[in-house]
Design an enzyme around this catalytic site. Structure first.
Site, mmCIF file in Angstrom:
data_model
loop_
_atom_site.group_PDB
_atom_site.id
_atom_site.type_symbol
_atom_site.label_atom_id
_atom_site.label_comp_id
_atom_site.label_asym_id
_atom_site.label_seq_id
_atom_site.Cartn_x
_atom_site.Cartn_y
_atom_site.Cartn_z
ATOM 1 N N GLY A 113 -1.556 24.667 11.887
ATOM 2 C CA GLY A 113 -2.763 25.431 11.225
ATOM 3 C C GLY A 113 -3.850 25.490 12.154
ATOM 4 N N CYS A 114 -4.191 26.606 12.022
ATOM 5 C CA CYS A 114 -5.482 27.156 13.021
ATOM 6 C C CYS A 114 -6.742 26.569 13.096
ATOM 7 C CB CYS A 114 -5.494 28.575 13.188
ATOM 8 S SG CYS A 114 -6.021 29.167 11.568
ATOM 9 N N VAL A 115 -7.002 25.809 11.894
ATOM 10 C CA VAL A 115 -8.258 25.218 11.777
ATOM 11 C C VAL A 115 -8.103 23.556 11.867
ATOM 12 C CG1 VAL A 115 -9.910 26.883 11.027
ATOM 13 C CG2 VAL A 115 -8.241 25.833 9.558
ATOM 14 N N PHE A 163 -6.298 30.320 4.378
ATOM 15 C CA PHE A 163 -6.940 31.455 4.074
ATOM 16 C C PHE A 163 -6.997 31.590 2.458
ATOM 17 C CE2 PHE A 163 -5.013 32.395 8.167
ATOM 18 C CZ PHE A 163 -6.109 32.765 8.738
#
Lengths: 110, 102, 127
Positions: free
Chosen positions: A108-110, C40
């Site tokens: 995950g990018c965060v 998201f």
């Protein structure tokens, strides 16, 4: 790069994450923490051990918001706040704590 | 000496296994491995076809690939032998040639 | 930035898994994509159909094939707020499997119901 603990040299990638999670030991965690300029306290170990348990159960390093949600459930909301976790791991709790726990870079990018 | 036919693709995704079974002559050996191991199990839509083939050909399935997929080696169709990697090598050694259906 | 995303349009996403876990890299790649996309906050639906149902099989032991058993990671999806998982009964039947063989809670639907669900999506990705 590599770390040395207890007379053993263990390989890590260019960002400092262990190549082989099975080579992790508590002594090695101390060495990784030193490289991250973190002085390990019981509070640091609580998060690191939590991450190792999470990885053992799910085979991934959690994204930060998943980590905080899971910590809230297990250790209480005060230990899951971003402020608390960033005080322990100033360069990002997910990234730094995972590195010390011997886990791969969080998914995950965060 | 006869052929060893090896099949690695899922019979539910491609027809390699089905084609193999049409062309394998009686007495030849067939080994299912990787995604093809599902074809060795009881209770699938292909069970009758494969069980039938096991009467004339020597059918084998690779144990490590069953285990990886959580498929129970004790529930393969009757007439199919579960082999390990060494067994795979033995089969290849005993065959006149290997026909790899890939 | 988080506010922007929350204020944004929520679309119905469907990831369709049609392959076995270890013969190709598709299953693992989709799983990683799903975990990353969870950030998201979209309306995510995960479908396991055809050989994809085998991704959820209980009792995998990959030690002998030298690959990582990533099936446990499907159980982490709940923590990522991905809870809409669907499997079609026909795919289970064809492979001699039942709902009890699966390691996570899913909604078992008929192919006809799955077809309807698919028609209702904004974005569909299949592998």
């Amino acid at each position: 790069m590599a770390y040395t603990a207890d007379g053993k040299t263990v390989e890590a990638d260019e960002e400092g994450y262990l190549v082989n999670i099975n080579e992790w030991s508590e002594g090695l965690a101390g060495e990784i923490a030193k490289a991250e300029q973190i002085n390990m306290t019981p509070e640091h170990w609580e998060v690191v051990n939590f991450l190792r348990e999470y990885y053992n159960e799910y085979q991934i390093a959690p994204a930060i918001r998943v980590l905080t949600k899971a910590i809230t459930k297990k250790l209480g909301a005060d230990k899951a706040s971003n402020k608390y976790l960033y005080e322990l791991f100033p360069y990002g709790p997910a990234k730094q704590a995972c590195k010390i726990a011997g886990l791969p870079k969080p998914t995950g990018c965060v | 000496m006869s052929l060893l036919h090896t099949v690695s693709k899922s019979p539910f995704e491609r027809t390699n296994l089905q084609s193999c079974l049409k062309l394998a002559t009686p007495g030849s050996a067939i080994l299912l491995y990787e995604d093809a191991v599902i074809g060795a199990m009881q209770g699938t839509a292909l069970a009758d076809l494969v069980a039938d083939a096991a009467k004339s050909c020597k059918l084998h399935v690779l144990g490590p690939d069953l285990a990886a997929r959580g498929l129970d080696a004790s529930k393969v169709l009757p007439g199919i032998a579960v082999v390990d990697y060494a067994g795979f090598v033995d089969l290849a050694e005993q065959a006149s040639a290997v026909q790899a259906w890939c | 930035m988080e506010e922007d995303m929350e204020a944004g349009v929520v679309k119905k996403f469907m990831y369709v898994n049609r392959k076995q876990p270890y013969g190709t890299v598709y299953a693992l790649e989709v799983l990683e994509m799903v975990l990353i996309s969870a950030a998201f906050d979209q309306d995510v639906h995960l479908v396991f159909t055809d050989d994809g149902v085998l991704q959820l099989k209980k009792g995998m032991d990959t030690a002998a094939i030298g690959m990582k058993n990533f099936s446990k990671t499907y159980r982490a999806l709940e923590g990522y707020d991905i809870e809409k998982l669907y499997v079609d009964q026909e795919s289970l039947d064809e492979r001699g499997l039942s709902e009890d063989d699966l390691l996570v809670d899913v909604q078992v639907v008929s192919r006809a119901e799955m077809a309807k669900l698919m028609d209702d999506m904004d974005v569909i990705l299949t592998a």
